[in-house]
Structure formats: C-alpha cells, structure tokens
Design a protein around this motif. Sequence first.
Motif, mmCIF file in Angstrom:
data_model
loop_
_atom_site.group_PDB
_atom_site.id
_atom_site.type_symbol
_atom_site.label_atom_id
_atom_site.label_comp_id
_atom_site.label_asym_id
_atom_site.label_seq_id
_atom_site.Cartn_x
_atom_site.Cartn_y
_atom_site.Cartn_z
ATOM 1 N N LEU A 58 0.827 -1.203 0.000
ATOM 2 C CA LEU A 58 0.000 0.000 0.000
ATOM 3 C C LEU A 58 0.866 1.261 0.000
ATOM 4 O O LEU A 58 0.601 2.219 -0.731
ATOM 5 N N ARG A 80 3.886 1.558 -1.084
ATOM 6 C CA ARG A 80 4.545 1.683 -2.391
ATOM 7 C C ARG A 80 3.555 2.184 -3.446
ATOM 8 O O ARG A 80 3.884 3.017 -4.278
ATOM 9 N N TYR A 81 2.339 1.659 -3.373
ATOM 10 C CA TYR A 81 1.315 2.086 -4.329
ATOM 11 C C TYR A 81 1.044 3.591 -4.169
ATOM 12 O O TYR A 81 0.988 4.331 -5.144
ATOM 13 N N ALA A 82 0.867 4.002 -2.914
ATOM 14 C CA ALA A 82 0.532 5.406 -2.649
ATOM 15 C C ALA A 82 1.630 6.349 -3.144
ATOM 16 O O ALA A 82 1.353 7.460 -3.590
ATOM 17 N N ARG A 83 2.877 5.898 -3.088
ATOM 18 C CA ARG A 83 3.995 6.708 -3.591
ATOM 19 C C ARG A 83 3.947 6.853 -5.113
ATOM 20 O O ARG A 83 4.529 7.761 -5.669
ATOM 21 N N SER A 84 3.286 5.898 -5.762
ATOM 22 C CA SER A 84 3.361 5.853 -7.223
ATOM 23 C C SER A 84 2.207 6.576 -7.913
ATOM 24 O O SER A 84 2.180 6.638 -9.143
#
Lengths: 62, 360
Positions: free
Chosen positions: A32, A34-38
Amino acid sequence: MAAKKEAYYKSPAGSQVERTEQNGVITADKGLLRYARSVTVKVINASPILTEREKAILREAS
Amino acid sequence: MSDELKSLAEGTAKGAAEGIMAGIKNWFSRGNGGNKKIRTQDPTAGLDVDFNAIEVVRILNKAVCVNQAHLIQYIVLAGALHKKLKDRMREEPEDLSGLTNRLGALYDFLNRNLGLAAQRNFRFLHDYYLARSPKPPWPRICLKLPDENQPGRANMLADVFRDSDVGYNSIYPVEENTGHVEVMRDGQFFLCSDIPSLAKEGRYKNPRLDPHRVEEYGPQNEEELSESIDKYGYARDLAWERCWRPSGGGDGPARVDAPLESCYKSTLIIPMTLKSHDKDLSGDFKEIMGLEDKSRNIFGYLCFDHLAGGYFNNDPDVAVGYVVADILSLYYMTQLNYTKRSTTYQRSIELCGDPLETET
C-alpha cells in the motif's frame, strides 16, 4: 497564562491529567505504501472501481 | 389511505422530524456549535465560522449512505479476487504467470479502491468545511499510516493519501512531530490552534519547521502586513512562512518557497484506533489482527491543517473527523485483512515478487 491555554487545547473535555499509558501500533502493508507513492490524486480520481483485468479474473470459471 | 389518515400520518412524521432536528440543533449548540457566529482567535484570519447543524447532519447522512454501498462492494469484490488467488495457488501453484496476474489484480484493486475511498471521504470533509466556513482557504487533509519499511528506521510515519498533491513526501519518525507523539501517548485526538506560539516556546516540533527560524519568529510590522496579501485576500505572515521547509526532514535552512498552504498555524489529528481492552473483542480476533495488549492500537491518523490560527474547533470538527476516520478504518482494515493478514497474499508475494515491480 489563560491565553496560552486557549492557544493549546487538546483532549476530550475534562481530561486535563496527562495519561501516560502506552499504545500499540499496527503498521501498514508495504504494498500500500509503495502504491501510494506511485500515484497522484488526479490518477486516483480518474481510476475505475474495477479494471478490465479484474473483471476478466472475476468472470473466469473456478 | 384516506386523505384524513394521510394528513395525520404526514403531521406525525413532520412533528417527529422537527423533534429530531431540534435535538440535533441542541446537541450541536452544547459546545461551540449551534447556529452561533464564532469569531476565530486570529483577527488576521478573517474567518467567520457559521455552523449550520442541519447541513452538517445532511452531509454526514450522505457520507454514511454512500460509504455503505461502496464499503460492501469493496469487501465483496476484494473477497472474490482473494478467492481467485487462493484457488489458483491451490490448483496450479506452478503457474507463476497466472498467479502473478491474480496477485496483481488483488493488489491493484485493494490499493486503488482504498485511495478512491479516501478521496471520496475527503470530498465529504470538503463539503463540511465549505458549509462551516464558506470562504477559502479550506483545510488540507491527509491520511498517514505507520510505516515499518524504512530501512534502519523505527516508528516511522508516512503520508499515504492527500486531498491534493503537495509536491513533497512526508516520511518521518513519529517523535519528530509533537502532534503524533501526543496521540501516541494518550490515544486521543490532537488539536493545536496556535502552532507559532507553541513552537516558539519549544512545545511543538514538526520535521518541516526550521527551529532556528522559529526562534527568530515574531509578529510582522504593520507595513509588512499591509504589503503582503495572499491569493485568498488575507495578509500573509511572511516570517512564519519562512519557518517552514518545503519538504519534510533534513537539517538544512528553511527556504522561502514552501507552498503557502503548507505553512499552517492550526492542526487537528484524529487517530484511527482499536481499543484492545474492549471486552467485546474476542481473543481470536485480537490475535489475527496482531493487536498488542495495550490500551489502544493505533493504525492510522487523519490529519488536517490550516493556514489560519484558531481554525479548528473541539466541537463539532473533532466529532466529524472521528466519523470519517472510523469510516476509513473499515476500508483500511479490509485492505489489511487481505494483504498483511493473509497467508495466501504473503505466500504469493514470496513466489511472484512485488506486484508493483512485476506489473505487465
């Protein structure tokens, strides 16, 4: 001193005594974060509930 | 139904509705609420806070209604995609391509829809703050989560979803932000309506605040105030803006170009918590969720900040914040249940790698 109190008020009403109990922490899933950073807010808002890939997987016979 | 009966029924319903509305108005008027005009502490802020209790209830009603449908959908679809992954793992574990596809689908769905849920609820909060103070600027909103994935660093906190892009990432140890330290200490919300005074006294820390500049900070003179007007039509506090670094962390000097909205004077932090000592929670549930035997377990923070001093109120801003934090926690717990708490998901990651890296 009264002005200071007004400037800094926290707590549910009445609990002026500092509580020192420790609290536990539940950490987030790595994926999550990592996803939010992307992604940007714009990308999220333009996202569908289900993508074509997800729809296809859901329709696959088990 | 006869006209007479219909009229009677309508009259009864109207009376009941009026009674409920009166009760709500009364509830809101206990604190700072009601339909009273409240002038904020900071005269330069120019904010007139006019709570409209009925409007607030309507917004919350809509928020709960919309979330009910979306949350059920999230739980059902996440469960279905998780089952597809589990089935593939059991039936064809050697088919890494098929497994990766299903893992990626579950991963994308859970995270994307958690982001959508956050944005949807941020918009309800926008509606609330618009009803409460019609003139911009409105608060910035952010969801922060405990992050254990920063190498060699413990007790980290990461911003995950924001209501608008801010141009910086905010990942820092909890102890660098007084608000989060306070919430960790007592498990309750944190509200500070005068950050400049508190920071100057050394009682408020924030990784983006330059302590040297804060020490030098003082009220602007009249000339400077009259010359600097921000895009919202308010006098800028340039000295305060200079106290903020444009991004989190680091020991370097503050720069003058931190975005205006990020140089805030008020903040409100609402924790997302589970009370571990709640006698109604079963031991099995606590074990599955990995709850520590502490008073509360904190798993996230709904954070608000605003340019003006004295912006947030104990009542009803805190109550509304808790409503939305609790709603978001339901989506977030579902996400955790199908990722971190799922042996199927964790085993798939071991076999296939991180879906973000292997996405096709």
